[in-house]
Design an enzyme around this catalytic site. Sequence first.
Site, mmCIF file in Angstrom:
data_model
loop_
_atom_site.group_PDB
_atom_site.id
_atom_site.type_symbol
_atom_site.label_atom_id
_atom_site.label_comp_id
_atom_site.label_asym_id
_atom_site.label_seq_id
_atom_site.Cartn_x
_atom_site.Cartn_y
_atom_site.Cartn_z
ATOM 1 N N HIS A 146 5.345 1.555 -4.582
ATOM 2 C CA HIS A 146 4.605 1.868 -5.809
ATOM 3 C C HIS A 146 3.145 1.483 -5.652
ATOM 4 C CE1 HIS A 146 4.280 -2.339 -7.388
ATOM 5 N NE2 HIS A 146 5.431 -2.509 -6.757
ATOM 6 N N ASP A 182 1.175 1.274 -8.681
ATOM 7 C CA ASP A 182 0.716 0.670 -9.925
ATOM 8 C C ASP A 182 0.716 -0.850 -9.796
ATOM 9 O OD1 ASP A 182 3.588 0.812 -9.896
ATOM 10 O OD2 ASP A 182 3.583 0.200 -12.006
ATOM 11 N N ASP A 226 1.332 -6.803 -3.896
ATOM 12 C CA ASP A 226 2.388 -6.075 -4.599
ATOM 13 C C ASP A 226 1.847 -4.752 -5.124
ATOM 14 O OD1 ASP A 226 4.773 -5.466 -5.869
ATOM 15 O OD2 ASP A 226 4.361 -6.738 -7.601
ATOM 16 N N GLU A 275 6.218 1.424 -11.383
ATOM 17 C CA GLU A 275 7.323 0.501 -11.091
ATOM 18 C C GLU A 275 7.252 -0.735 -11.961
ATOM 19 O OE1 GLU A 275 9.291 -2.960 -9.180
ATOM 20 O OE2 GLU A 275 7.153 -2.676 -9.565
#
Length: 395
Positions: A79, A81, A112, A145
């Site tokens: 992901h 986002d 992340d 996500e």
Amino acid sequence: MNKLSAPRAQHAVDPVELTADLVRCQTVTPEEGSALKLLSALLSEHGFQCQRIDRNGIPNLFAIWGEDRNGRTFGFNGHTDVVPIGDPKDWTVDPFGAEIRDGILYGRGSTDMKSGVAAFAAAAIEFVNETPPDGRVIIAITGAEETGSPDGTRAIVQWMEANDIRADHFIVGEPTSLKSIGDAIKIGRRGTITVFLTVTGVQGHSGYPEKANNPLPALVDLLQGFGQAAMDEGTEFFAPSTLAITTIDTGNPARNVIPATCKATLSIRFNDKWTSGKVLDWVSRHTRAAEDKFGVTISADHYLSGECFFTPPGALSKLVQDAVEQETGQRPQMTTLGGSSDARHLFKHCPVVEVGLTGETLHQVDEHVSVAEINALKTVYGRILRDYFGSEGKI
């Protein structure tokens, strides 16, 4: 099948530069911030067929290399986002500046998981151009996500299945390592369900309790029962399931009024002994007992973040472990720690394992990642691809 060798450098994409480019895209969930456009342009340039699978305003990208349906299909999920940055004054760097200082890349999403996306994209581009496999490589990236949206990775999987596109195996690039890259991979994660309890009695004056039915004793008794009841003792690969009481509320500003209702919220993390349905049945047995004991009515609404997923140790996890060990020198342990991830949307489609960087600063102020770790992760992903397509049917 052709024997696969290590890729040459002429199609090299720098995963650090790509991570920096992605960090500069302001993609606070569910904003796309041009990150998927950037990835789509890059992957298309190197032979991937790219398609946006947006649904209900949620941005998603599906990219596939290869047309051989007779060969195996390997997928990567990630992901772009990120969570909000909080107060920018708390940061010592620009949260979206992708500043590199002393071998460390700073920025929201650097850990992340834009570095994971960049590392796999770079590895896959080199692999398919230098040692084209007999099969297909999928890169499935969502822009939502962090919100747990049903229109993110789940939408991509549903679109794949509706279009007769099936992967044989997937990896997810979430940060899985504990202290150093390669020390852990995830073969499962607990399921997560939130239960919203409402206990309804009869409102009345606190001076005349016999004319009312106070719902609070019922709620207190119910919550005490939940607190004392162990759901299980854990399984071979999972810790015991847990229940946490996260809110209690009467919404009653008056000191002399017995409330008509009171509410509580339960956050339940469950292992592979349970399904969400079994968890709700377990909750219902407790609520029915409290209803009978106190003469109240109890409703239990819920929100399912995701079922528990578990890929039993086998060919996929061994291949990933072997690849990580070959590139990092340490053999990763198989874990099921942490919260939920988008692997919960993939495990019914095909076996899935999570492998990525360390996550010590994810979601924190001054989130950062080591440049060396990004490069190391790219080599791990490249090894996984070479070993997977060169395994001559061993997986």
